[in-house]
Scaffold this motif. Structure first.
Motif, PDB file in Angstrom:
ATOM      1  N   VAL A  17       1.077  -1.136  -0.013  1.00 54.70           N
ATOM      2  CA  VAL A  17       0.056  -0.081  -0.065  1.00 54.70           C
ATOM      3  C   VAL A  17       0.821   1.289  -0.023  1.00 54.70           C
ATOM      4  O   VAL A  17       0.633   1.993  -0.599  1.00 54.70           O
ATOM      5  CB  VAL A  17      -1.028  -0.013   1.221  1.00 54.70           C
ATOM      6  CG1 VAL A  17      -1.620   1.463   1.395  1.00 54.70           C
ATOM      7  CG2 VAL A  17      -2.056  -0.991   0.908  1.00 54.70           C
ATOM      8  N   ASN A  20       2.588   3.088  -3.363  1.00 54.39           N
ATOM      9  CA  ASN A  20       1.785   3.723  -4.244  1.00 54.39           C
ATOM     10  C   ASN A  20       1.057   4.963  -3.562  1.00 54.39           C
ATOM     11  O   ASN A  20       0.008   4.775  -2.584  1.00 54.39           O
ATOM     12  CB  ASN A  20       0.699   3.000  -5.017  1.00 54.39           C
ATOM     13  CG  ASN A  20      -0.264   3.525  -5.891  1.00 54.39           C
ATOM     14  OD1 ASN A  20      -0.358   4.692  -5.876  1.00 54.39           O
ATOM     15  ND2 ASN A  20      -0.604   2.957  -7.008  1.00 54.39           N
ATOM     16  N   MET A  23      -2.642   4.812  -3.708  1.00 49.38           N
ATOM     17  CA  MET A  23      -3.021   3.757  -2.888  1.00 49.38           C
ATOM     18  C   MET A  23      -3.119   4.017  -1.392  1.00 49.38           C
ATOM     19  O   MET A  23      -4.112   3.553  -0.617  1.00 49.38           O
ATOM     20  CB  MET A  23      -2.541   2.348  -3.155  1.00 49.38           C
ATOM     21  CG  MET A  23      -3.117   1.211  -2.683  1.00 49.38           C
ATOM     22  SD  MET A  23      -2.096  -0.171  -3.177  1.00 49.38           S
ATOM     23  CE  MET A  23      -3.285  -0.703  -4.472  1.00 49.38           C
ATOM     24  N   THR A  26      -6.083   6.570  -0.541  1.00 50.17           N
ATOM     25  CA  THR A  26      -7.159   5.553  -0.557  1.00 50.17           C
ATOM     26  C   THR A  26      -7.401   4.932   0.754  1.00 50.17           C
ATOM     27  O   THR A  26      -8.381   4.994   1.269  1.00 50.17           O
ATOM     28  CB  THR A  26      -7.246   4.832  -1.742  1.00 50.17           C
ATOM     29  OG1 THR A  26      -7.061   5.564  -3.045  1.00 50.17           O
ATOM     30  CG2 THR A  26      -8.583   4.020  -1.654  1.00 50.17           C
ATOM     31  N   TYR A  27      -6.081   4.492   1.087  1.00 49.52           N
ATOM     32  CA  TYR A  27      -6.360   3.632   2.377  1.00 49.52           C
ATOM     33  C   TYR A  27      -6.601   4.396   3.654  1.00 49.52           C
ATOM     34  O   TYR A  27      -7.373   4.178   4.610  1.00 49.52           O
ATOM     35  CB  TYR A  27      -4.916   3.089   2.505  1.00 49.52           C
ATOM     36  CG  TYR A  27      -4.668   2.398   4.118  1.00 49.52           C
ATOM     37  CD1 TYR A  27      -5.362   1.019   4.353  1.00 49.52           C
ATOM     38  CD2 TYR A  27      -4.097   2.943   4.902  1.00 49.52           C
ATOM     39  CE1 TYR A  27      -5.127   0.489   5.547  1.00 49.52           C
ATOM     40  CE2 TYR A  27      -3.914   2.370   6.195  1.00 49.52           C
ATOM     41  CZ  TYR A  27      -4.361   1.183   6.435  1.00 49.52           C
ATOM     42  OH  TYR A  27      -4.477   0.550   7.787  1.00 49.52           O
TER      43      TYR A  27
END
Length: 86
Positions: A17, A20, A23, A26-27
């Motif tokens: 995770v 990126n 990503m 988003t997490y």
């Protein structure tokens, strides 16, 4: 042994995770959403409990119980009980 594998899997996922930036963002947004959702649910649960307690207090008042006894049993303040009485 199983805990070691779970930890290893979690560390691998975290490494994936964080590689990126999108990503990771988003997490983080997902984590914030989950925290907000839990807080909202806890608040709604407390409001529901308070409403149920006030309903019990109303029935106690209808049975002629005094404010002090109702306060001791429900942990409502005397002021809250007077509001219910109205």
């Amino acid at each position: 042994m199983e805990k070691d594998q779970t930890l290893k899997n979690a560390m691998n996922e975290w490494a994936r995770v964080t590689e990126n930036p999108q990503m990771l963002m988003t997490y983080e947004v997902n984590q914030e959403f989950q925290v907000d959702e839990k807080l909202t649910l806890k608040k709604a649960e407390k409001q529901g409990e308070k409403r149920a307690i006030k309903g019990v207090a109303l029935r106690m008042l209808q049975k002629g119980m005094d404010n002090q006894t109702i306060s001791e049993l429900t942990e409502l303040t005397e002021e809250e009980i007077e509001q219910i009485r109205k």
